[in-house]
Design a protein around this motif. Structure first.
Motif, PDB file in Angstrom:
ATOM      1  N   PRO A  75      55.832 -45.410  64.621  1.00  9.67           N
ATOM      2  CA  PRO A  75      56.826 -44.386  64.289  1.00  9.67           C
ATOM      3  C   PRO A  75      57.959 -44.893  63.406  1.00  9.67           C
ATOM      4  O   PRO A  75      58.385 -44.195  62.479  1.00  9.67           O
ATOM      5  CB  PRO A  75      57.355 -43.943  65.657  1.00  9.67           C
ATOM      6  N   GLU A  76      58.426 -46.093  63.651  1.00  9.83           N
ATOM      7  CA  GLU A  76      59.543 -46.630  62.865  1.00  9.83           C
ATOM      8  C   GLU A  76      59.164 -46.930  61.411  1.00  9.83           C
ATOM      9  O   GLU A  76      60.041 -47.143  60.565  1.00  9.83           O
ATOM     10  CB  GLU A  76      60.145 -47.876  63.530  1.00  9.83           C
ATOM     11  N   ASP A  77      57.890 -46.906  61.108  1.00 11.17           N
ATOM     12  CA  ASP A  77      57.415 -47.134  59.742  1.00 11.17           C
ATOM     13  C   ASP A  77      57.196 -45.833  58.980  1.00 11.17           C
ATOM     14  O   ASP A  77      56.612 -45.836  57.891  1.00 11.17           O
ATOM     15  CB  ASP A  77      56.119 -47.950  59.753  1.00 11.17           C
ATOM     16  N   VAL A  78      57.659 -44.716  59.553  1.00  9.00           N
ATOM     17  CA  VAL A  78      57.497 -43.409  58.915  1.00  9.00           C
ATOM     18  C   VAL A  78      58.870 -42.783  58.681  1.00  9.00           C
ATOM     19  O   VAL A  78      59.703 -42.756  59.586  1.00  9.00           O
ATOM     20  CB  VAL A  78      56.630 -42.475  59.783  1.00  9.00           C
ATOM     21  N   VAL A  79      59.070 -42.309  57.457  1.00  4.04           N
ATOM     22  CA  VAL A  79      60.238 -41.490  57.130  1.00  4.04           C
ATOM     23  C   VAL A  79      59.734 -40.066  56.965  1.00  4.04           C
ATOM     24  O   VAL A  79      58.938 -39.792  56.072  1.00  4.04           O
ATOM     25  CB  VAL A  79      60.934 -41.967  55.837  1.00  4.04           C
ATOM     26  N   PHE A  80      60.175 -39.183  57.850  1.00  9.82           N
ATOM     27  CA  PHE A  80      59.735 -37.793  57.854  1.00  9.82           C
ATOM     28  C   PHE A  80      60.803 -36.927  57.204  1.00  9.82           C
ATOM     29  O   PHE A  80      61.961 -36.949  57.594  1.00  9.82           O
ATOM     30  CB  PHE A  80      59.466 -37.337  59.287  1.00  9.82           C
ATOM     31  N   ILE A  81      60.402 -36.146  56.210  1.00  7.26           N
ATOM     32  CA  ILE A  81      61.303 -35.297  55.442  1.00  7.26           C
ATOM     33  C   ILE A  81      60.904 -33.844  55.684  1.00  7.26           C
ATOM     34  O   ILE A  81      59.790 -33.438  55.350  1.00  7.26           O
ATOM     35  CB  ILE A  81      61.233 -35.641  53.945  1.00  7.26           C
ATOM     36  N   ASP A  82      61.828 -33.060  56.255  1.00  8.04           N
ATOM     37  CA  ASP A  82      61.535 -31.676  56.612  1.00  8.04           C
ATOM     38  C   ASP A  82      62.824 -30.874  56.529  1.00  8.04           C
ATOM     39  O   ASP A  82      63.906 -31.441  56.601  1.00  8.04           O
ATOM     40  CB  ASP A  82      60.953 -31.620  58.036  1.00  8.04           C
ATOM     41  N   ASP A  83      62.695 -29.552  56.392  1.00  8.96           N
ATOM     42  CA  ASP A  83      63.862 -28.675  56.323  1.00  8.96           C
ATOM     43  C   ASP A  83      64.216 -28.067  57.668  1.00  8.96           C
ATOM     44  O   ASP A  83      65.235 -27.384  57.786  1.00  8.96           O
ATOM     45  CB  ASP A  83      63.611 -27.540  55.318  1.00  8.96           C
ATOM     46  N   SER A  84      63.428 -28.300  58.689  1.00  6.37           N
ATOM     47  CA  SER A  84      63.647 -27.699  60.007  1.00  6.37           C
ATOM     48  C   SER A  84      64.264 -28.711  60.970  1.00  6.37           C
ATOM     49  O   SER A  84      63.685 -29.777  61.211  1.00  6.37           O
ATOM     50  CB  SER A  84      62.317 -27.204  60.575  1.00  6.37           C
TER      51      SER A  84
END
Length: 170
Positions: free
Chosen positions: A127-136
């Motif tokens: 999980p720490e190796d993922v940058v999640f980009i979302d508008d919600s």
């Protein structure tokens, strides 16, 4: 089965209102208040795909930059199955992503934790190796609760600056 790199950051993008712009209000007014089926449903799916196909140039600039740097790019969208197949066959933007996850195909939706776990397993990423980009905000909070780094994208968000704040090249 595709094998992805064992290390490095994954940038996991949402589609609606992140890669695409928001559809027109007139569309939603035209579909409210009555059941839809048959030819009407086909027509609404066509209109929906067209309205969501307007791309956000600011996000595309960041995707271009990240792709040029060899970044690991993935997509997680609550997009319906039919629309996802349409975009994959007709649009250019899916080519940015080494992995694409669509709720309509997976029968899971954000912000349910199991969809994020499914994506992490598929990417072979912590999980720490993922940058999640979302508008919600709800989607962001769910991803963050699992340990992902997150960016809540709003109309005035400078995505490059937000990635820099996370220590990521932008």
């Amino acid at each position: 089965m595709t094998t992805f790199p064992a290390s490095g950051t994954w940038y996991l993008f949402d589609y609606g209102k992140v890669i695409s712009t928001e559809p027109l209000a007139e569309y939603w007014a035209s579909v409210l208040g009555r059941p839809v089926g048959g030819d009407d449903l086909d027509r609404l799916e066509e209109l929906d795909a067209r309205l969501w196909s307007r791309l956000n140039p600011r996000t595309l600039e960041v995707l271009d930059f990240l792709a040029a740097q060899g970044a690991h790019l993935a997509l997680l969208s609550n997009m319906p199955e039919g629309m996802s197949h349409r975009y994959e066959s007709e649009a250019s933007w899916p080519g940015f992503f080494a992995a694409r996850y669509f709720s309509g195909r997976l029968r899971m939706v954000k912000p349910e934790p199991q969809i994020y776990r499914h994506v992490l397993k598929g990417l072979g990423a912590a999980p720490e190796d993922v940058v999640f980009i979302d508008d919600s905000r709800a989607n962001i909070e769910a991803a963050e609760a699992l340990g992902m780094r997150v960016v809540l994208l709003r109309e005035d968000t400078d995505l490059r600056q937000e990635l820099a704040l996370l220590g990521e090249p932008a």
